[in-house]
Design a protein around this motif. Structure first.
Motif, PDB file in Angstrom:
ATOM      1  N   LYS A 161      49.377  30.951  48.391  1.00  0.00           N
ATOM      2  CA  LYS A 161      48.114  30.440  47.661  1.00  0.00           C
ATOM      3  C   LYS A 161      48.339  28.952  47.454  1.00  0.00           C
ATOM      4  O   LYS A 161      47.158  28.080  47.907  1.00  0.00           O
TER       5      LYS A 161
ATOM      6  N   ASN B 149      38.556  37.287  47.949  1.00  0.00           N
ATOM      7  CA  ASN B 149      38.498  37.595  46.454  1.00  0.00           C
ATOM      8  C   ASN B 149      39.753  38.773  46.273  1.00  0.00           C
ATOM      9  O   ASN B 149      40.265  38.493  45.173  1.00  0.00           O
TER      10      ASN B 149
ATOM     11  N   ASN C 298      42.850  36.982  45.550  1.00  0.00           N
ATOM     12  CA  ASN C 298      42.765  36.228  44.615  1.00  0.00           C
ATOM     13  C   ASN C 298      43.071  34.871  45.118  1.00  0.00           C
ATOM     14  O   ASN C 298      43.874  33.807  44.763  1.00  0.00           O
ATOM     15  N   LEU C 299      42.563  34.501  46.313  1.00  0.00           N
ATOM     16  CA  LEU C 299      42.796  33.010  47.020  1.00  0.00           C
ATOM     17  C   LEU C 299      42.056  32.170  46.210  1.00  0.00           C
ATOM     18  O   LEU C 299      40.978  32.309  45.744  1.00  0.00           O
ATOM     19  N   PRO C 300      42.580  30.780  46.680  1.00  0.00           N
ATOM     20  CA  PRO C 300      41.769  29.678  45.774  1.00  0.00           C
ATOM     21  C   PRO C 300      40.383  29.715  46.521  1.00  0.00           C
ATOM     22  O   PRO C 300      40.279  29.976  47.746  1.00  0.00           O
ATOM     23  N   TYR C 301      39.350  29.003  45.715  1.00  0.00           N
ATOM     24  CA  TYR C 301      37.901  29.259  46.157  1.00  0.00           C
ATOM     25  C   TYR C 301      37.805  28.264  47.466  1.00  0.00           C
ATOM     26  O   TYR C 301      36.768  28.467  48.206  1.00  0.00           O
TER      27      TYR C 301
ATOM     28  N   GLY D 190      42.230  23.261  46.264  1.00  0.00           N
ATOM     29  CA  GLY D 190      42.575  24.236  45.072  1.00  0.00           C
ATOM     30  C   GLY D 190      43.436  23.687  44.204  1.00  0.00           C
ATOM     31  O   GLY D 190      44.566  22.996  44.390  1.00  0.00           O
TER      32      GLY D 190
ATOM     33  N   SER E 299      41.131  28.914  35.792  1.00  0.00           N
ATOM     34  CA  SER E 299      41.846  30.026  36.861  1.00  0.00           C
ATOM     35  C   SER E 299      42.405  29.257  37.885  1.00  0.00           C
ATOM     36  O   SER E 299      41.992  28.293  38.698  1.00  0.00           O
TER      37      SER E 299
ATOM     38  N   GLN F  69      42.475  30.156  40.847  1.00  0.00           N
ATOM     39  CA  GLN F  69      41.483  30.317  41.994  1.00  0.00           C
ATOM     40  C   GLN F  69      40.394  28.981  42.168  1.00  0.00           C
ATOM     41  O   GLN F  69      40.060  28.727  43.117  1.00  0.00           O
ATOM     42  N   SER F  70      40.431  28.348  41.106  1.00  0.00           N
ATOM     43  CA  SER F  70      39.623  26.962  41.037  1.00  0.00           C
ATOM     44  C   SER F  70      39.868  25.946  41.852  1.00  0.00           C
ATOM     45  O   SER F  70      40.957  25.655  42.306  1.00  0.00           O
TER      46      SER F  70
ATOM     47  N   GLN G  73      47.419  32.298  35.951  1.00  0.00           N
ATOM     48  CA  GLN G  73      47.085  33.237  37.215  1.00  0.00           C
ATOM     49  C   GLN G  73      46.150  34.288  36.815  1.00  0.00           C
ATOM     50  O   GLN G  73      45.124  34.554  37.109  1.00  0.00           O
TER      51      GLN G  73
END
Length: 562
Positions: free
Chosen positions: A8, A146, A149-152, A442, A513, A515-516, A537
């Motif tokens: 990630k 999603n 749960n990968l970074p956006y 990220g 988060s 992911q942000s 996380q």
């Protein structure tokens, strides 16, 4: 777990990585298979009542009138199941979600897109397959991102890959798909995104080529015969197409704007009645584009017939898309451009001697009208090159495209129809340059993990930690209140001094988060311009690292993440 976290972190940085390329290939295959299912659904149902796919002339006039109305009722049924809250779909909606929500697509919108667009194409509405393909591709790849749960920022890149795969799967035009994503969807060229998008487009095209065969639906175009004697006529054709694109965009937006106050039920039924009435008289205008193009090429010397078909096709498309029928716009504008080009070949034959190929002018019309309507000249150029399998078409197509785009944009202020749709529908699609830059990174990839964590915050323990800490460590105290609410307090020495003794600043860290992106961190801190956010996380009570506002300021000034 440590390996997944490292993955990630790698994906969170704006760098080319084999991990993202692998995910792009997997997402491209999944998107292409979803498009294949979509196509099989349409063609499977059509086979029950049409002699050939999209050949609505085989139906009786009364059946052609009734079919869109039946289709509208089915579309409204699926919309009713979701309470009419998830009916937005297509390329404009994908653009909006990509800019505002990092490409994350709501599941119910995707269901409405699949079912509604399939029914619309089965029922003969003048909409295209590429809009649903874009939506389905973006939804499929963003769902994968999603679930992992990968970074956006990585999900955003994967959404772009899914879009490319969907278009390539729909038209078997991987190069045009890549340029469409970069020119129309992302509107930027970054190598770390460009390569995964190319991989996804290749996989998408190969998948459908394996299932449906290597040829595409436009393989009937003959070898090009245009020479330098035709270039003036092509430039004039481009000017006409540019004006035509302005008229098309303008009236489509007017229909969207003035129909917005009415309920979706009345709008969909009105579109069905208009389509049915026009289909009653002009069956070849129904459906996407193949039927209209084939008919035009077979009857290319009957100018009045062609003009009537052109008007019917334009009206069907404007009212179908403007009143909310789910589907794409690229297919219909290719058909409209082809018919307009064939009309141009007929008119040109009155003033020029020698053979003038209607097939050549159809391709030129497709290129010019698509370029001016979407404001996407490169995507339009590569689209007709791949559809015709002829490299010789490049120079003539460039003449038509440049004259169409310059005339349409310079004299009429015409813009991309997607941008105009977003604006009239009130869907935001722009972010300030600072946020756009920070959106590419990220937080998990650049967070500071050097932490001295205290569980008791007294002046003595804080002062001792600040004095004795490793210079790179951040002193943070974890405080749990009586109602089990956890806070993380960030302590640092201030530049201000009292009696030559540095004072201590403290800031309550804001949870964010993993992911942000840095854009979300910036928006949380920009008002105070101090403090920081802590990254978690799954459990907000467990800190992974922090990002201070000082770091974000340093990145904006220096332009790197190291």
């Amino acid at each position: 777990m440590k390996t997944i976290t490292q993955l990630k972190k790698r994906l969170a940085l704006p760098q080319t990585s084999w991990q993202l390329c692998l995910l792009a290939a997997i997402g491209g295959f999944a998107s292409a298979m979803l498009v294949v299912l979509f196509i099989f659904t349409i063609e499977g149902v059509q086979s029950f009542f049409l002699s050939e796919k999209d050949d609505y002339s085989s139906l009786t006039p009364l059946s052609r009138f009734q079919l869109p109305i039946i289709g509208a009722i089915v579309i409204l049924f699926f919309a009713w199941l979701t309470g009419y809250k998830y009916i937005r779909s297509g390329i404009p909606f994908v653009l909006h979600r990509l800019k505002i929500a990092n490409g994350v697509m709501p599941f119910r919108n995707t269901v409405n897109q699949f079912m509604g667009s399939a029914v619309a194409l089965i029922a003969g509405f003048s909409v295209g397959r590429e809009g649903p393909a874009v939506h389905l591709g973006a939804a499929c790849t963003s769902y994968i991102g999603n679930k992992l749960n990968l970074p956006y920022n990585a999900i955003r890149s994967l959404s772009a890959c899914g879009i490319a795969a969907g278009i390539a799967a729909c038209f078997n035009t991987p190069i045009a798909a890549v340029l469409f994503v970069m020119e129309v969807i992302l509107r930027e060229y970054k190598v770390h995104i460009f390569i995964p998008v190319m991989i996804a487009a290749i996989v998408g095209s190969m998948t459908t080529s394996t299932i449906f065969g290597p040829t595409h639906e436009f393989g009937h175009f003959t070898a090009i015969t245009i020479n330098t004697d035709h270039y003036l006529a092509l430039a004039l054709l481009g000017i006409v197409l540019g004006f035509f694109a302005f008229i098309f965009n303008r009236y489509l937006i007017l229909v969207i704007k003035h129909s917005a106050p009415f309920h979706i039920v009345s709008r969909i039924l009105t579109a069905a009645i208009i389509t049915g009435a026009l289909g009653y008289a002009a069956p070849y205008a129904m459906g996407t584009d193949l039927s209209a193009i084939n008919f035009s090429l077979q009857n290319n010397f009957q100018l009045q017939l062609l003009l009537g078909l052109l008007v019917a096709k334009v009206l069907m498309t404007i009212f179908a898309l403007g009143l909310g029928i789910p589907g794409g716009i690229i297919g219909p504008i290719l058909g409209i451009g082809a018919i307009a080009g064939i009309c141009g070949s007929v008119i040109t034959s009155y003033f020029m001697t020698g053979d003038i190929s209607a097939s050549d002018f159809a391709l030129m019309g497709m290129a010019g009208f698509m370029a001016a309507t979407l404001n996407a000249p490169l995507a339009a150029l590569l689209c007709v090159v791949e559809l015709s399998d002829q490299i010789e078409i490049i120079v003539p197509a460039m003449i038509v495209i440049t004259s169409a785009c310059v005339f349409s944009g310079q004299f009429f202020g015409n813009r991309s129809i997607f941008i105009m749709q977003l604006e009239v529908q009130g869907l935001p699609y722009r972010r300030p340059p600072i946020e756009k830059s920070l959106q590419r990174i990220g937080v998990i990839g650049v967070m500071d993990e050097n932490i001295t964590l205290l569980h008791k915050a007294t002046d003595e323990t804080i002062t001792t930690a600040l004095i004795n800490q490793n210079p790179q460590d951040n002193v943070i105290c974890k405080i749990t209140s009586t109602d089990n609410q956890t806070e993380f307090i960030f302590y640092q020495q201030s530049q201000a001094k009292i009696d030559d003794v540095p004072t201590i600043e403290k800031h309550t860290l804001i949870p964010l988060s993993s992911q942000s992106t840095l854009a979300e961190a910036y928006l949380l801190l920009v008002k105070t311009r101090a403090g920081g956010v802590y990254i978690y996380q799954d459990n907000p009570d467990e800190i992974m690292g922090i990002i201070s506002f000082d770091y974000i300021r340093s990145y904006l000034l220096k332009g790197n993440t190291y």
